[in-house]
Scaffold this motif. Sequence first.
Motif, PDB file in Angstrom:
ATOM      1  N   GLY A  46       0.817  -1.220   0.000  1.00 47.78           N
ATOM      2  CA  GLY A  46       0.000   0.000   0.000  1.00 47.78           C
ATOM      3  C   GLY A  46       0.845   1.262   0.000  1.00 47.78           C
ATOM      4  N   LYS A  47       1.885   1.278   0.828  1.00 47.93           N
ATOM      5  CA  LYS A  47       2.720   2.479   0.956  1.00 47.93           C
ATOM      6  C   LYS A  47       3.562   2.760  -0.289  1.00 47.93           C
ATOM      7  N   THR A  48       3.947   1.699  -1.011  1.00 44.15           N
ATOM      8  CA  THR A  48       4.769   1.897  -2.209  1.00 44.15           C
ATOM      9  C   THR A  48       3.917   2.091  -3.462  1.00 44.15           C
ATOM     10  N   GLY A  49       2.610   1.830  -3.335  1.00 42.01           N
ATOM     11  CA  GLY A  49       1.734   1.963  -4.490  1.00 42.01           C
ATOM     12  C   GLY A  49       1.883   0.809  -5.465  1.00 42.01           C
ATOM     13  N   ALA A  50       2.465  -0.293  -4.998  1.00 38.96           N
ATOM     14  CA  ALA A  50       2.680  -1.454  -5.858  1.00 38.96           C
ATOM     15  C   ALA A  50       1.439  -2.334  -5.870  1.00 38.96           C
ATOM     16  N   SER A  51       1.434  -3.321  -6.781  1.00 43.70           N
ATOM     17  CA  SER A  51       0.299  -4.242  -6.816  1.00 43.70           C
ATOM     18  C   SER A  51       0.676  -5.638  -6.328  1.00 43.70           C
ATOM     19  N   THR A  52       1.975  -5.914  -6.231  1.00 44.71           N
ATOM     20  CA  THR A  52       2.432  -7.210  -5.708  1.00 44.71           C
ATOM     21  C   THR A  52       3.585  -6.984  -4.748  1.00 44.71           C
ATOM     22  N   ARG A  53       3.910  -8.007  -3.951  1.00 45.35           N
ATOM     23  CA  ARG A  53       5.038  -7.854  -3.028  1.00 45.35           C
ATOM     24  C   ARG A  53       6.363  -7.765  -3.782  1.00 45.35           C
ATOM     25  N   ALA A  54       6.454  -8.464  -4.921  1.00 47.34           N
ATOM     26  CA  ALA A  54       7.682  -8.403  -5.722  1.00 47.34           C
ATOM     27  C   ALA A  54       7.894  -6.985  -6.257  1.00 47.34           C
ATOM     28  N   GLU A  55       6.817  -6.370  -6.728  1.00 49.33           N
ATOM     29  CA  GLU A  55       6.900  -4.995  -7.243  1.00 49.33           C
ATOM     30  C   GLU A  55       7.238  -4.023  -6.111  1.00 49.33           C
ATOM     31  N   ALA A  56       6.627  -4.242  -4.950  1.00 50.00           N
ATOM     32  CA  ALA A  56       6.909  -3.380  -3.794  1.00 50.00           C
ATOM     33  C   ALA A  56       8.377  -3.478  -3.401  1.00 50.00           C
ATOM     34  N   ALA A  57       8.916  -4.689  -3.419  1.00 53.89           N
ATOM     35  CA  ALA A  57      10.326  -4.891  -3.068  1.00 53.89           C
ATOM     36  C   ALA A  57      11.238  -4.196  -4.071  1.00 53.89           C
ATOM     37  N   ARG A  58      10.906  -4.325  -5.368  1.00 51.63           N
ATOM     38  CA  ARG A  58      11.726  -3.673  -6.414  1.00 51.63           C
ATOM     39  C   ARG A  58      11.668  -2.154  -6.296  1.00 51.63           C
ATOM     40  N   LEU A  59      10.466  -1.613  -6.047  1.00 52.96           N
ATOM     41  CA  LEU A  59      10.313  -0.165  -5.886  1.00 52.96           C
ATOM     42  C   LEU A  59      11.101   0.344  -4.675  1.00 52.96           C
ATOM     43  N   ALA A  60      11.002  -0.395  -3.580  1.00 48.88           N
ATOM     44  CA  ALA A  60      11.728   0.000  -2.367  1.00 48.88           C
ATOM     45  C   ALA A  60      13.223  -0.031  -2.591  1.00 48.88           C
ATOM     46  N   GLN A  61      13.689  -1.049  -3.339  1.00 50.10           N
ATOM     47  CA  GLN A  61      15.115  -1.143  -3.627  1.00 50.10           C
ATOM     48  C   GLN A  61      15.571  -0.009  -4.552  1.00 50.10           C
TER      49      GLN A  61
END
Length: 201
Positions: free
Chosen positions: A181-196
């Motif tokens: 939710g905080k990264t605006g991603a749709s999957t955990r993999a996408e959230a991890a990539r965005l955070a990285q």
Amino acid sequence: MIRILLADDQALVRGALAALLDLEADIEVVAQVGRGDEVVAAARSSAAQVCLLDIEMPGLTGLEAAERLRAELPEVRSLIVTTFGRPGYVRRALDAGAAGFVVKDTPARELADAVRRVHAGLRVVDPALATESLMSGPSPLTAREAEILLLALDGSTVAAIAARAHLSVGTVRNHLSAAIGKTGASTRAEAARLAQSNGWI
């Protein structure tokens, strides 16, 4: 003479930095290490005054090494010199106690000047990165969410992440849901990539 330690896991990069900095009349490379967990001992034994740290190294990251230096050898200054010019890294580096942050394609004269300024007690941050860091703001993730996303980077299952983090599957799911939710991603993999890519993990 400003006594410096170089910490980078790539021997070629260490050698190139040492060769460039040794050309400066007032700078002497007194130690080189290829692992983050060797930094404090090498800084202590070589009486280094400024440590140039890469971020991604085995043993400890450059950010963790900067934190250890601040705790164990507070008189030694650290300067992050990295390929990874991610805005979130700048904030994390300064929070860890680093006195500066520059990227590896910084011209040799500017790098030497950054070493001098850090040695003199000043802070040095690559101007473009400083602006980007201010614009992007602080990481929206809690420390635990960042930890869980880091564990999710390799595509591990929720159960595997829970086992490695010593948490219940439900707790891991909650942290992943919050991070997505905080990264605006749709999957955990996408959230991890965005955070990285933002340097938050």
